[in-house]
Design an enzyme around this catalytic site. Structure first.
Site, PDB file in Angstrom:
ATOM      1  N   CYS A 103      -1.784 -24.582  -1.945  1.00 34.06           N
ATOM      2  CA  CYS A 103      -2.711 -25.140  -2.474  1.00 34.06           C
ATOM      3  C   CYS A 103      -2.245 -26.122  -3.397  1.00 34.06           C
ATOM      4  CB  CYS A 103      -3.905 -24.238  -2.962  1.00 34.06           C
ATOM      5  SG  CYS A 103      -4.934 -25.373  -4.284  1.00 34.06           S
ATOM      6  N   CYS A 112      -6.381 -25.669  -9.769  1.00 31.43           N
ATOM      7  CA  CYS A 112      -7.041 -24.635  -9.004  1.00 31.43           C
ATOM      8  C   CYS A 112      -7.148 -23.358  -9.978  1.00 31.43           C
ATOM      9  CB  CYS A 112      -6.523 -24.303  -7.684  1.00 31.43           C
ATOM     10  SG  CYS A 112      -6.874 -22.766  -6.811  1.00 31.43           S
ATOM     11  N   CYS A 139     -10.293 -23.452  -4.390  1.00 28.83           N
ATOM     12  CA  CYS A 139     -10.879 -24.587  -5.089  1.00 28.83           C
ATOM     13  C   CYS A 139     -11.169 -25.748  -3.720  1.00 28.83           C
ATOM     14  CB  CYS A 139      -9.861 -25.155  -5.841  1.00 28.83           C
ATOM     15  SG  CYS A 139      -8.565 -25.823  -5.390  1.00 28.83           S
ATOM     16  N   LYS A 165       8.505  19.541   7.539  1.00 28.49           N
ATOM     17  CA  LYS A 165       8.241  20.142   6.077  1.00 28.49           C
ATOM     18  C   LYS A 165       6.937  19.854   5.792  1.00 28.49           C
ATOM     19  CE  LYS A 165       9.222  20.489   1.079  1.00 28.49           C
ATOM     20  NZ  LYS A 165       8.085  21.212   0.953  1.00 28.49           N
ATOM     21  N   LYS A 203      13.509  15.013   1.751  1.00 31.98           N
ATOM     22  CA  LYS A 203      11.975  14.421   1.620  1.00 31.98           C
ATOM     23  C   LYS A 203      12.106  13.090   1.917  1.00 31.98           C
ATOM     24  CE  LYS A 203       9.842  17.557  -1.507  1.00 31.98           C
ATOM     25  NZ  LYS A 203       8.759  17.211  -2.636  1.00 31.98           N
ATOM     26  N   GLU A 263      13.170  21.477  10.855  1.00 31.97           N
ATOM     27  CA  GLU A 263      11.624  21.620  11.219  1.00 31.97           C
ATOM     28  C   GLU A 263      11.189  20.454  10.173  1.00 31.97           C
ATOM     29  OE1 GLU A 263      10.814  25.695   9.900  1.00 31.97           O
ATOM     30  OE2 GLU A 263      11.803  26.709  11.374  1.00 31.97           O
ATOM     31  N   TYR A 285       5.932  29.184  10.066  1.00 39.20           N
ATOM     32  CA  TYR A 285       7.383  28.944  10.868  1.00 39.20           C
ATOM     33  C   TYR A 285       8.114  29.865   9.917  1.00 39.20           C
ATOM     34  CZ  TYR A 285       6.705  27.019   5.952  1.00 39.20           C
ATOM     35  OH  TYR A 285       6.080  26.963   4.784  1.00 39.20           O
ATOM     36  N   ASP A 313       4.646  13.548  -5.936  1.00 38.86           N
ATOM     37  CA  ASP A 313       5.790  14.579  -5.597  1.00 38.86           C
ATOM     38  C   ASP A 313       7.234  13.937  -5.989  1.00 38.86           C
ATOM     39  OD1 ASP A 313       4.043  16.329  -4.580  1.00 38.86           O
ATOM     40  OD2 ASP A 313       5.131  16.705  -2.620  1.00 38.86           O
ATOM     41  N   PHE A 314       7.341  12.765  -5.713  1.00 41.28           N
ATOM     42  CA  PHE A 314       8.621  12.009  -6.089  1.00 41.28           C
ATOM     43  C   PHE A 314       9.063  11.877  -7.379  1.00 41.28           C
ATOM     44  CE2 PHE A 314      11.107   8.070  -6.573  1.00 41.28           C
ATOM     45  CZ  PHE A 314      12.303   8.505  -5.713  1.00 41.28           C
ATOM     46  N   ASP A 320       3.047  19.519   4.245  1.00 41.24           N
ATOM     47  CA  ASP A 320       2.761  19.587   2.806  1.00 41.24           C
ATOM     48  C   ASP A 320       1.168  20.077   2.985  1.00 41.24           C
ATOM     49  OD1 ASP A 320       2.445  18.812   0.448  1.00 41.24           O
ATOM     50  OD2 ASP A 320       1.933  16.639   0.764  1.00 41.24           O
ATOM     51  N   CYS A 332      -8.250 -24.209   0.448  1.00 38.64           N
ATOM     52  CA  CYS A 332      -7.957 -23.275  -0.588  1.00 38.64           C
ATOM     53  C   CYS A 332      -9.285 -22.353  -0.692  1.00 38.64           C
ATOM     54  CB  CYS A 332      -7.495 -23.935  -1.870  1.00 38.64           C
ATOM     55  SG  CYS A 332      -7.299 -22.674  -3.116  1.00 38.64           S
TER      56      CYS A 332
END
Ligand code: IVH
Length: 666
Positions: free
Chosen positions: A426, A431, A411, A116, A314, A114, A226, A34-35, A118, A408
């Site tokens: 490490c 490695c 290795c 929102k 939002k 309120e 709503y 949505d963004f 989705d 690690c």
């Protein structure tokens, strides 16, 4: 942007938005968040405002999309179902309040805040208290009659309770699916070897539009109402009164709403909502702020698309609860060990997330993260998802603290905590994880930008013993590449060419790609400007280095140690023997170095350029771009949704500028 460019961009945006509208509303399978969608719409609206001559009735900026599908009867809403203007920015929200308070000539105006929800918008008509019809938004004017499907929703009242019901009312709201139900359906699908659904919102939208009633019956939907559409006679005077009435009528409501006054009151409610929304039964992606009094609402009216008396704020960052199923340890190119959360897949900001960072051992200990815990993960914008907290109250009784490995995992070299550092490391330079990491970093977009040399290719090249140092990349032959997995002749040729091209890229890219401790892209640019060649940098002493802007003692010592290491210098010599010929930065004439010595920080979404572009412009004029605001910052270049950096700049008295001012400086 000139008129021709604006026209081209507007056309492209209209096409693109129409495609996403179709995907979201009709196919219920969006490709972008949505963004990102809102960002495209905003860009289009701004361009159309600046170029009214290019306005068009059928621009997607003038519509609310269209969800109508074949197989359903159409129904004309008695009152259109509009969309809402939205914002992600606090400043814009305050500007909205200022605007409406000014228009109505009232201070501290009463609002209702309120959640929102989705979900999928629906309008339910009750005649004399009896449910007669449920209709989707459609194109806002005319929607699909989905009454038969809506009747499978148990909590949707067939009849309104009480005596004070209007003769005819359209009650608006959202149909949604709970996460548990979504998970249950997907589990069944996986078992049947069917592709799982992407997220609950899309599944709810798809279900509402199914023609096979037996299938609809198998999927549990919920509803929350709503909104007030057509109502005859009028029975309430305000949104808050309407909420009370809905409750009395026995309608499923939002779990909480706030009655507040003025911008600050509304803002506090928005923050309170953000705090608690993850506990709601339905997914929420923001707050809707409405002027409470219906008379004021009518006084302000609406545009063709959205009311002027309401706005959606939002939330960009999304959180979700899930189970931490395991913890793996990743070894980076510098040998640092990073714990990674392996999660039960969960939907976050529209995408499925199954891994998140746990940062480091200290952070894990601080949060006391354990395998089996219920955790909250968060994702904001493009940032990697992170585990932000543990729900201790849900912890299984038999859980045990996580013990960090002492060796690690790649290795088996014992790991070491270097003084003054948070990460365990490490220290084995050979490695395999570090070797891969160094190569990936060198080839990445932020460094040499070698297209086609990504993680999977690097892994194969290392596994086959074809490369172990960055110099080895330049010894690769076409024949070495053709038998890599998924490699055809064409991709092999492209990669050979991309490698060749990288030899003459900018010096700072090579400097960054070498992986010198403490030297990120910004320091690499400073060093490239100051020394103009690797040879000159190699000969620099501590005093010369620390005298440079942007180079502290720690970085200077890191650089010296790097060039004192014979393995490093051998690789560098080899690179040059193989034809490396980096491009030194151009010396700027005085006139061009307009921003010389000025330090900028960029935040938020700029109206017409990407942050990277703004950065390139500033740097091309001799300015510097830093990642965080401090007393040394000269300018904060702020766009939409600027957050903590803006607050900090204001606190420190740093000058805040916009894109226009930046261009003005040039
Ligand atoms: S009020 C005239 N309140 O979000 C339109 N809408 O993005 C008034 N939505 O079209 C809408 N929760 O489908 C309102 N508490 C809420 C909402 C809400 C979700 C939906 C609604 C609206 C869309 C806009």
């Amino acid at each position: 942007m000139n008129a021709k460019e604006a026209k081209e961009r507007i056309d492209a945006l209209r096409e693109e938005i129409k495609r996403h509208d179709e995907l979201y509303h009709r196919q219920a399978s969006p490709e972008i968040s949505d963004f990102d969608y809102d960002r495209l719409k905003r860009e289009l609206a701004d361009l159309e405002e600046a170029h009214p001559e290019i306005a068009s009735e059928d621009s997607p900026s003038m519509s609310v999309g269209d969800d109508r599908a074949s197989g359903f009867k159409s129904y004309t809403h008695r009152l259109p179902m509009q969309s809402l203007d939205n914002t992600y920015s606090k400043d814009e929200f305050f500007a909205f309040v200022e605007r409406v308070e000014k228009a109505l000539e009232i201070q501290e105006l009463p609002f209702v805040v309120e959640p929102k929800i989705d979900g999928v918008a629906v309008s339910v008509t009750y005649d004399n208290g009896k449910l007669t019809r449920a209709v989707t938004r459609g194109n806002g004017i005319e929607g699909d009659d989905i009454t038969k499907n809506a009747l499978f929703i148990e909590e949707l009242p067939r009849e309104l309770k009480g005596k004070d019901v209007p003769r005819t009312i359209e009650i608006r709201g959202e149909i949604f699916m709970k996460n548990e139900e979504f998970d249950r359906i997907n589990a069944e699908r996986r078992e049947a070897e069917l592709e799982p659904f992407m997220n609950p919102r899309n599944l709810a939208a798809g279900t509402v539009k199914m023609l096979d009633r037996k299938e609809v019956a198998k999927r549990k939907l919920n509803v929350v109402l709503y909104g007030l559409g057509y109502c005859e006679p009028r029975v309430v005077d305000s949104q808050s009164e309407y909420q009370d009435r809905l409750k009395r009528w026995g309608v499923p409501l939002v779990e909480k709403y706030w009655k507040v006054r003025g911008a600050d009151g509304a803002w506090n409610a928005i923050e309170a909502l953000d705090e608690m929304r993850e506990r709601f039964a339905y997914p929420t992606d923001g707050a809707v702020i409405k002027i409470d009094a219906l008379d004021y609402q009518s006084e302000l009216g609406a545009t063709s698309k959205a009311p002027r008396w309401a706005i959606a704020y939002k939330f960009a960052a999304e959180q979700a609860e899930t189970i931490l199923e395991g913890i793996t340890i990743q070894v980076g190119r510098t040998g640092a060990l990073t714990p990674v959360a392996e999660l039960k897949p969960v939907i976050l900001a529209g995408t499925t997330v199954s891994r998140a960072t746990l940062h480091n051992q200290e952070e894990m200990a601080r949060k006391d993260v354990r395998i089996g815990d219920s955790v909250i993960v968060e994702k904001a914008g493009e940032i990697i998802p992170a585990v932000i907290r543990v729900l201790i109250e849900k912890r299984p009784a038999d859980s045990a603290p996580f013990t960090f490995p002492v060796k690690c995992p790649e290795c088996e070299t014992p790991v070491i905590k270097v003084d003054g550092e948070v990460a365990l490391r490490c220290l084995n330079a050979n490695c395999p994880a570090q070797v891969r990491g160094r190569l990936e970093h060198f080839a990445s977009r932020q460094c040499m930008d070698i297209e086609g040399l990504g993680i999977a290719v690097v892994q194969q090249l290392v596994d086959r013993g074809l490369v172990s140092t960055i110099a080895d990349i330049y010894q690769l032959k076409f024949e070495d590449l053709t038998d890599l997995e998924k490699f055809a002749e064409k991709s092999a040729r492209n990669l050979v060419e991309a490698i060749e091209r990288s030899k003459t890229k900018e010096l700072w890219r090579l400097l960054h790609g070498l992986g010198i401790p403490q030297v990120g892209a910004s320091a690499a640019k400073d060093l490239a400007n100051a020394f103009r060649s690797i040879a000159a940098l190699r000969g620099a002493d501590l005093d010369t280095l620390v005298a440079l802007d942007g180079v502290g003692e720690k970085t200077a010592l890191g650089i010296i140690a790097f060039f004192e290491n014979e393995a490093n210098t051998a690789v560098i010599d080899q690179l040059f023997d193989l034809g490396m010929n980096p491009l030194a930065p151009e010396k700027l004439d005085e006139g061009e170095a307009l921003l010389a010595g000025k330090i900028f920080v960029i935040t938020g979404t700029l109206p017409n350029m990407k942050r990277d572009e703004a950065k390139a412009i500033i740097e091309s004029k001799g300015g510097k771009v830093s990642g965080s605001v401090s007393k040394k910052t000269d300018f904060l270049l702020a766009g939409e949704s600027a957050g903590s950096k803006l607050a900090k700049a204001e606190k420190l008295g740093v000058e805040v500028i916009g894109e226009k001012e930046l261009l003005g400086m040039l």
